[in-house]
Scaffold this motif. Structure first.
Motif, PDB file in Angstrom:
ATOM      1  N   ARG A 117       0.312  -0.890  -0.207  1.00 20.39           N
ATOM      2  CA  ARG A 117      -0.211   0.464  -0.171  1.00 20.39           C
ATOM      3  C   ARG A 117       1.020   1.640  -0.136  1.00 20.39           C
ATOM      4  NH1 ARG A 117      -5.829  -0.298   0.719  1.00 20.39           N
ATOM      5  NH2 ARG A 117      -5.437   1.627   1.735  1.00 20.39           N
ATOM      6  N   LEU A 118       0.311   2.100  -0.563  1.00 20.06           N
ATOM      7  CA  LEU A 118       1.154   3.220  -0.805  1.00 20.06           C
ATOM      8  C   LEU A 118       0.093   4.219   0.722  1.00 20.06           C
ATOM      9  CD1 LEU A 118       0.853   4.265  -4.843  1.00 20.06           C
ATOM     10  CD2 LEU A 118       3.086   3.272  -3.118  1.00 20.06           C
ATOM     11  N   LYS A 119       0.671   5.544   0.375  1.00 19.93           N
ATOM     12  CA  LYS A 119       0.535   6.507   1.673  1.00 19.93           C
ATOM     13  C   LYS A 119      -0.354   7.388   0.717  1.00 19.93           C
ATOM     14  CE  LYS A 119       0.763   7.813   5.658  1.00 19.93           C
ATOM     15  NZ  LYS A 119       0.684   7.326   7.002  1.00 19.93           N
ATOM     16  N   LEU A 120      -0.505   7.700   0.088  1.00 16.54           N
ATOM     17  CA  LEU A 120      -1.363   8.670  -1.009  1.00 16.54           C
ATOM     18  C   LEU A 120      -1.776   8.138  -2.554  1.00 16.54           C
ATOM     19  CD1 LEU A 120      -3.861  11.386  -0.723  1.00 16.54           C
ATOM     20  CD2 LEU A 120      -0.825  12.312  -1.482  1.00 16.54           C
ATOM     21  N   SER A 121      -3.502   8.386  -2.360  1.00  8.89           N
ATOM     22  CA  SER A 121      -3.774   7.782  -3.768  1.00  8.89           C
ATOM     23  C   SER A 121      -4.209   9.230  -4.341  1.00  8.89           C
ATOM     24  CB  SER A 121      -4.236   6.214  -4.514  1.00  8.89           C
ATOM     25  OG  SER A 121      -3.630   5.564  -3.876  1.00  8.89           O
ATOM     26  N   ILE A 122      -4.375   9.578  -5.460  1.00  5.79           N
ATOM     27  CA  ILE A 122      -5.153  10.660  -5.962  1.00  5.79           C
ATOM     28  C   ILE A 122      -5.424  10.572  -7.209  1.00  5.79           C
ATOM     29  CG2 ILE A 122      -4.434  13.283  -6.519  1.00  5.79           C
ATOM     30  CD1 ILE A 122      -1.616  12.817  -5.475  1.00  5.79           C
ATOM     31  N   VAL A 123      -7.089  10.245  -7.465  1.00  2.00           N
ATOM     32  CA  VAL A 123      -7.404  10.058  -8.239  1.00  2.00           C
ATOM     33  C   VAL A 123      -8.234  11.927  -8.598  1.00  2.00           C
ATOM     34  CG1 VAL A 123      -9.895   8.602  -9.594  1.00  2.00           C
ATOM     35  CG2 VAL A 123      -8.755   7.540  -7.183  1.00  2.00           C
ATOM     36  N   VAL A 124      -8.033  11.662 -10.224  1.00  2.00           N
ATOM     37  CA  VAL A 124      -7.909  12.992 -11.294  1.00  2.00           C
ATOM     38  C   VAL A 124      -8.880  12.150 -12.535  1.00  2.00           C
ATOM     39  CG1 VAL A 124      -7.096  15.006 -11.968  1.00  2.00           C
ATOM     40  CG2 VAL A 124      -5.429  13.927  -9.781  1.00  2.00           C
ATOM     41  N   ILE A 125     -10.092  13.242 -12.568  1.00  2.00           N
ATOM     42  CA  ILE A 125     -10.566  13.121 -13.740  1.00  2.00           C
ATOM     43  C   ILE A 125     -10.896  13.809 -14.796  1.00  2.00           C
ATOM     44  CG2 ILE A 125     -13.322  12.615 -14.361  1.00  2.00           C
ATOM     45  CD1 ILE A 125     -11.878  10.526 -12.145  1.00  2.00           C
ATOM     46  N   PHE A 126     -10.789  13.614 -16.021  1.00  2.00           N
ATOM     47  CA  PHE A 126     -10.636  14.231 -17.202  1.00  2.00           C
ATOM     48  C   PHE A 126     -11.688  14.504 -17.945  1.00  2.00           C
ATOM     49  CE2 PHE A 126      -6.575  13.536 -15.387  1.00  2.00           C
ATOM     50  CZ  PHE A 126      -5.683  15.009 -15.453  1.00  2.00           C
ATOM     51  N   HIS A 127     -12.418  15.019 -18.601  1.00  2.00           N
ATOM     52  CA  HIS A 127     -13.166  14.573 -19.628  1.00  2.00           C
ATOM     53  C   HIS A 127     -13.185  15.930 -20.763  1.00  2.00           C
ATOM     54  CE1 HIS A 127     -16.697  13.493 -21.907  1.00  2.00           C
ATOM     55  NE2 HIS A 127     -16.789  15.084 -22.218  1.00  2.00           N
ATOM     56  N   ASP A 128     -12.288  15.315 -21.469  1.00  2.00           N
ATOM     57  CA  ASP A 128     -11.882  16.054 -23.442  1.00  2.00           C
ATOM     58  C   ASP A 128     -11.262  17.868 -22.815  1.00  2.00           C
ATOM     59  OD1 ASP A 128     -12.791  14.755 -24.884  1.00  2.00           O
ATOM     60  OD2 ASP A 128     -15.688  15.589 -24.785  1.00  2.00           O
ATOM     61  N   MET A 129      -9.584  17.574 -22.232  1.00  2.00           N
ATOM     62  CA  MET A 129      -9.581  18.352 -21.475  1.00  2.00           C
ATOM     63  C   MET A 129      -8.076  17.670 -21.631  1.00  2.00           C
ATOM     64  SD  MET A 129     -10.002  19.060 -17.663  1.00  2.00           S
ATOM     65  CE  MET A 129     -12.107  19.299 -17.651  1.00  2.00           C
ATOM     66  N   ARG A 130      -7.153  17.751 -23.234  1.00  2.00           N
ATOM     67  CA  ARG A 130      -6.146  16.887 -22.987  1.00  2.00           C
ATOM     68  C   ARG A 130      -4.756  18.059 -23.159  1.00  2.00           C
ATOM     69  NH1 ARG A 130      -5.495  14.926 -29.442  1.00  2.00           N
ATOM     70  NH2 ARG A 130      -3.638  13.581 -28.247  1.00  2.00           N
ATOM     71  N   TYR A 189       3.188   8.162  -3.281  1.00  2.00           N
ATOM     72  CA  TYR A 189       2.296   8.112  -3.485  1.00  2.00           C
ATOM     73  C   TYR A 189       1.642   8.165  -5.301  1.00  2.00           C
ATOM     74  CZ  TYR A 189       3.800  13.102  -5.866  1.00  2.00           C
ATOM     75  OH  TYR A 189       4.256  14.055  -6.466  1.00  2.00           O
ATOM     76  N   GLU A 190       0.973   7.629  -5.588  1.00  2.00           N
ATOM     77  CA  GLU A 190       0.441   7.371  -6.784  1.00  2.00           C
ATOM     78  C   GLU A 190      -0.656   8.641  -7.632  1.00  2.00           C
ATOM     79  OE1 GLU A 190      -1.690   3.625  -6.980  1.00  2.00           O
ATOM     80  OE2 GLU A 190      -2.900   3.946  -6.183  1.00  2.00           O
ATOM     81  N   ILE A 191      -0.563   8.428  -8.697  1.00  2.00           N
ATOM     82  CA  ILE A 191      -1.852   9.581  -9.809  1.00  2.00           C
ATOM     83  C   ILE A 191      -2.778   8.349 -10.284  1.00  2.00           C
ATOM     84  CG2 ILE A 191      -2.250  11.901 -10.809  1.00  2.00           C
ATOM     85  CD1 ILE A 191       1.128  12.458  -9.566  1.00  2.00           C
ATOM     86  N   ALA A 228      -7.791   1.923  -6.261  1.00  2.00           N
ATOM     87  CA  ALA A 228      -6.544   2.791  -5.277  1.00  2.00           C
ATOM     88  C   ALA A 228      -6.006   1.971  -4.277  1.00  2.00           C
ATOM     89  CB  ALA A 228      -7.383   4.494  -4.673  1.00  2.00           C
ATOM     90  N   SER A 229      -4.635   2.561  -4.073  1.00  2.00           N
ATOM     91  CA  SER A 229      -3.765   2.093  -3.331  1.00  2.00           C
ATOM     92  C   SER A 229      -3.260   2.863  -2.381  1.00  2.00           C
ATOM     93  CB  SER A 229      -2.421   0.954  -4.021  1.00  2.00           C
ATOM     94  OG  SER A 229      -2.466   0.539  -4.720  1.00  2.00           O
ATOM     95  N   GLY A 230      -3.813   4.026  -2.327  1.00  2.00           N
ATOM     96  CA  GLY A 230      -3.256   4.582  -1.063  1.00  2.00           C
ATOM     97  C   GLY A 230      -3.758   4.316   0.408  1.00  2.00           C
ATOM     98  N   ASP A 231      -3.063   4.893   1.269  1.00  2.00           N
ATOM     99  CA  ASP A 231      -3.851   5.147   2.708  1.00  2.00           C
ATOM    100  C   ASP A 231      -4.802   5.673   2.655  1.00  2.00           C
ATOM    101  OD1 ASP A 231      -2.431   2.740   3.694  1.00  2.00           O
ATOM    102  OD2 ASP A 231      -0.796   4.346   4.831  1.00  2.00           O
ATOM    103  N   TYR A 232      -4.891   6.730   2.384  1.00  2.00           N
ATOM    104  CA  TYR A 232      -5.215   7.812   1.630  1.00  2.00           C
ATOM    105  C   TYR A 232      -6.345   7.920  -0.005  1.00  2.00           C
ATOM    106  CZ  TYR A 232      -4.377   8.923   6.524  1.00  2.00           C
ATOM    107  OH  TYR A 232      -3.272   8.990   8.081  1.00  2.00           O
ATOM    108  N   VAL A 233      -7.530   8.264  -0.359  1.00  2.00           N
ATOM    109  CA  VAL A 233      -7.339   8.805  -1.264  1.00  2.00           C
ATOM    110  C   VAL A 233      -7.907   9.930  -1.309  1.00  2.00           C
ATOM    111  CG1 VAL A 233      -9.140   8.550  -2.877  1.00  2.00           C
ATOM    112  CG2 VAL A 233      -7.948   6.334  -1.719  1.00  2.00           C
ATOM    113  N   ALA A 234      -7.178  10.846  -2.380  1.00  2.00           N
ATOM    114  CA  ALA A 234      -7.431  12.175  -2.611  1.00  2.00           C
ATOM    115  C   ALA A 234      -8.494  12.784  -3.734  1.00  2.00           C
ATOM    116  CB  ALA A 234      -6.558  12.716  -2.598  1.00  2.00           C
ATOM    117  N   VAL A 235      -9.145  13.642  -4.514  1.00  2.00           N
ATOM    118  CA  VAL A 235      -9.711  13.178  -5.749  1.00  2.00           C
ATOM    119  C   VAL A 235     -10.260  14.482  -6.252  1.00  2.00           C
ATOM    120  CG1 VAL A 235     -12.352  12.637  -6.387  1.00  2.00           C
ATOM    121  CG2 VAL A 235     -11.351  11.104  -4.669  1.00  2.00           C
ATOM    122  N   ILE A 236      -9.676  14.785  -7.240  1.00  2.00           N
ATOM    123  CA  ILE A 236      -9.723  15.963  -7.826  1.00  2.00           C
ATOM    124  C   ILE A 236     -10.504  15.566  -8.953  1.00  2.00           C
ATOM    125  CG2 ILE A 236      -8.427  17.991  -9.211  1.00  2.00           C
ATOM    126  CD1 ILE A 236      -6.070  16.989  -7.859  1.00  2.00           C
TER     127      ILE A 236
END
Length: 140
Positions: free
Chosen positions: A5-18, A41-43, A89-97
């Motif tokens: 497990r990682l310490k932090l996972s950051i989940v970032v959502i994109f839609h039509d924004m290269r 951490y992972e993104i 996500a593999s993190g102990d904490y999950v951040a969401v953008i």
């Protein structure tokens, strides 16, 4: 087997924004952040059904801790992609953008991890700010 497990996972959502996705991912990477030298951490960058996904050369240039995934959906809502990202996500904490067109301030991840120490079950968030003298859609 499942990786450690990682310490932090950051989940970032994109839609039509290269263009914005590349900038956002850079701002979240080690080169764009301060105080994260020892942070494991992972993104998880999720393309939420975009008509045109990130260009292959952009995906290949992403740092090793970025996992780029495509979430096939017809929904206009990011909720399915957010939930899927949190599940993988593999993190102990999950951040969401939810809006991937956000540039992270250089100390965001360090401050987030400091915030996790304030409670047994922390809920940490950051305010979103726009650059310019007026709200962003007017300043443009």
């Amino acid at each position: 087997g499942r990786r450690a497990r990682l310490k932090l996972s950051i989940v970032v959502i994109f839609h039509d924004m290269r263009r914005e996705a590349v900038r956002t991912l850079f701002s979240l990477g080690r080169a764009g952040q301060t105080g994260v030298e020892s942070l494991d951490y992972e993104i998880i960058a999720i393309d939420n059904g975009s008509r045109v996904p990130l260009a292959p050369e952009h995906v290949e240039s992403l740092p090793a801790n970025v996992r780029y995934c495509r979430y096939e959906t017809e929904s206009v809502s990011p909720v399915g992609a957010v939930n899927w990202g949190a599940q993988v996500a593999s993190g102990d904490y999950v951040a969401v953008i939810v809006d991937g067109a956000r540039m992270a301030s250089p100390g965001l991840l360090h401050a987030t991890m400091m915030g996790t120490q304030l409670a047994d079950e922390p809920f940490v968030f950051a305010l979103a700010w726009h650059l310019g003298p007026k709200i962003q859609n007017v300043s443009m």
